[in-house]
Design an enzyme around this catalytic site. Sequence first.
Site, PDB file in Angstrom:
ATOM      1  N   LYS A   1       0.945  -1.298   0.024  1.00 32.77           N
ATOM      2  CA  LYS A   1       0.019  -0.062   0.138  1.00 32.77           C
ATOM      3  C   LYS A   1       0.891   1.489  -0.023  1.00 32.77           C
ATOM      4  CE  LYS A   1      -2.440  -2.158   3.656  1.00 32.77           C
ATOM      5  NZ  LYS A   1      -3.170  -2.185   4.620  1.00 32.77           N
TER       6      LYS A   1
ATOM      7  N   ASP B   1       7.615   2.532  -2.505  1.00 35.25           N
ATOM      8  CA  ASP B   1       7.721   3.606  -1.496  1.00 35.25           C
ATOM      9  C   ASP B   1       9.070   3.702  -1.195  1.00 35.25           C
ATOM     10  OD1 ASP B   1       7.017   1.604  -0.183  1.00 35.25           O
ATOM     11  OD2 ASP B   1       5.799   2.312   1.239  1.00 35.25           O
TER      12      ASP B   1
ATOM     13  N   ASP C   1      14.361  -0.854   1.299  1.00 35.24           N
ATOM     14  CA  ASP C   1      14.967  -1.006   2.492  1.00 35.24           C
ATOM     15  C   ASP C   1      15.876  -2.421   2.396  1.00 35.24           C
ATOM     16  OD1 ASP C   1      15.228  -0.504   5.324  1.00 35.24           O
ATOM     17  OD2 ASP C   1      13.706  -1.316   5.933  1.00 35.24           O
ATOM     18  N   SER C   2      15.237  -3.317   3.076  1.00 38.74           N
ATOM     19  CA  SER C   2      16.125  -4.502   2.777  1.00 38.74           C
ATOM     20  C   SER C   2      16.028  -5.061   1.413  1.00 38.74           C
ATOM     21  CB  SER C   2      15.404  -5.713   3.503  1.00 38.74           C
ATOM     22  OG  SER C   2      14.169  -6.168   3.037  1.00 38.74           O
ATOM     23  N   GLY C   3      15.194  -4.705   0.655  1.00 36.83           N
ATOM     24  CA  GLY C   3      15.259  -5.127  -0.730  1.00 36.83           C
ATOM     25  C   GLY C   3      14.342  -6.012  -1.022  1.00 36.83           C
TER      26      GLY C   3
ATOM     27  N   THR D   1      11.233  -6.720  -0.722  1.00 30.49           N
ATOM     28  CA  THR D   1      10.001  -6.494  -1.727  1.00 30.49           C
ATOM     29  C   THR D   1       9.963  -6.403  -2.942  1.00 30.49           C
ATOM     30  OG1 THR D   1       9.119  -5.529   0.661  1.00 30.49           O
ATOM     31  CG2 THR D   1       7.706  -5.132  -1.464  1.00 30.49           C
TER      32      THR D   1
ATOM     33  N   LYS E   1      16.534   3.685   1.401  1.00 33.60           N
ATOM     34  CA  LYS E   1      17.359   3.862   2.485  1.00 33.60           C
ATOM     35  C   LYS E   1      18.855   3.521   2.453  1.00 33.60           C
ATOM     36  CE  LYS E   1      13.715   3.568   6.032  1.00 33.60           C
ATOM     37  NZ  LYS E   1      13.194   2.348   6.842  1.00 33.60           N
TER      38      LYS E   1
ATOM     39  N   ASP F   1       3.013   4.147   6.235  1.00 32.49           N
ATOM     40  CA  ASP F   1       2.486   4.312   7.550  1.00 32.49           C
ATOM     41  C   ASP F   1       3.519   3.714   8.810  1.00 32.49           C
ATOM     42  OD1 ASP F   1       2.400   1.529   6.576  1.00 32.49           O
ATOM     43  OD2 ASP F   1       0.815   0.845   8.165  1.00 32.49           O
TER      44      ASP F   1
HETATM   45  P1  IMP Z   1      11.942  -4.034   2.096  1.00 32.11           P
HETATM   46  O1  IMP Z   1      11.279  -5.347   1.564  1.00 32.11           O
HETATM   47  O2  IMP Z   1      12.635  -4.150   3.436  1.00 32.11           O
HETATM   48  O3  IMP Z   1      12.938  -3.357   1.153  1.00 32.11           O
HETATM   49  O4  IMP Z   1      10.980  -3.068   2.478  1.00 32.11           O
HETATM   50  C1  IMP Z   1      10.153  -2.500   1.723  1.00 32.11           C
HETATM   51  C2  IMP Z   1       8.591  -2.190   2.214  1.00 32.11           C
HETATM   52  O5  IMP Z   1       8.700  -1.819   3.538  1.00 32.11           O
HETATM   53  C3  IMP Z   1       8.448  -0.814   1.476  1.00 32.11           C
HETATM   54  O6  IMP Z   1       7.853  -0.963   0.445  1.00 32.11           O
HETATM   55  C4  IMP Z   1       7.523  -0.331   2.774  1.00 32.11           C
HETATM   56  O7  IMP Z   1       6.149  -0.412   2.378  1.00 32.11           O
HETATM   57  C5  IMP Z   1       7.892  -0.824   3.847  1.00 32.11           C
HETATM   58  N1  IMP Z   1       9.014   0.268   4.728  1.00 32.11           N
HETATM   59  C6  IMP Z   1      10.238   0.174   4.827  1.00 32.11           C
HETATM   60  N2  IMP Z   1      10.906   1.062   5.410  1.00 32.11           N
HETATM   61  C7  IMP Z   1       9.787   1.877   5.886  1.00 32.11           C
HETATM   62  C8  IMP Z   1       9.693   2.831   6.518  1.00 32.11           C
HETATM   63  O8  IMP Z   1      10.623   3.606   7.250  1.00 32.11           O
HETATM   64  N3  IMP Z   1       8.396   3.423   6.916  1.00 32.11           N
HETATM   65  C9  IMP Z   1       7.330   2.903   6.294  1.00 32.11           C
HETATM   66  N4  IMP Z   1       7.317   1.585   5.546  1.00 32.11           N
HETATM   67  C10 IMP Z   1       8.465   1.116   5.285  1.00 32.11           C
HETATM   68 MG    MG Z   2       5.907  -0.556   0.158  1.00 33.47          MG
END
Ligand code: IMP
Ligand code: MG
Length: 179
Positions: free
Chosen positions: A43, A103, A106-108, A110, A134, A162
């Site tokens: 979302k 959006d 972060d970890s990558g 998603t 990030k 959120d």
């Molecule tokens: P990843 O899979 O760790 O890269 O996370 C990515 C997903 O986590 C993003 O698509 C966001 O929806 C959520 N996310 C990561 N960091 C934040 C944050 O600081 N605030 C809100 N959502 C976050």
């Molecule tokens: Mg997201």
Amino acid sequence: MRQPKPEIEVVYSAEEIGDRLNELACEISALELERLAVIAVLKGSFIFAADLIRALHSVGVNPEVDFMTLSSYGQSTVSSGTVDILRDVAIEVKGRDILLVDDVLDSGRTLAYAKDLIAARGARSIRTCVLLEKDIDRAVEIRADIAAFKCPSVFVVGYGMDMAHRFRELPFVGRVVTS
Ligand code: IMP
Ligand code: MG
């Protein structure tokens, strides 16, 4: 319903975001993508994607738009390590140029999950576009092709993002100040 108002510190203002989106739209337009489909990862990207596609329109790019809902966080602020697909796209991606919009990188996990899924379906090309990149070591090797802003390694909210379903409505990117 009234709730206590937490203090939110602005990280990127609405004006900064608006200016940057116009630059991104020009960057994307210059790629001359064909039969472009924008796929927004919900979302958290819903406001970014909504503003980005209107910025694209203003530079003459008219993509098809679809959404995919992925979840890796639940109500936590720490990635769970697994990505669940809650809603898939309806469009056919085979043979098309895809702009995947999220959006936060972060970890990558998603974005990598979404990219692999779309690639396995035979997209002609996939570009990734994120609002925030990030500043951390990623768990998964992936870079965004297009990133609006660098983001310090803090949990941010607003502009669609959120914390436990709150703060999505803020017109800026901010961090919750815990005192
Ligand atoms: P990843 O899979 O760790 O890269 O996370 C990515 C997903 O986590 C993003 O698509 C966001 O929806 C959520 N996310 C990561 N960091 C934040 C944050 O600081 N605030 C809100 N959502 C976050
Ligand atoms: Mg997201």
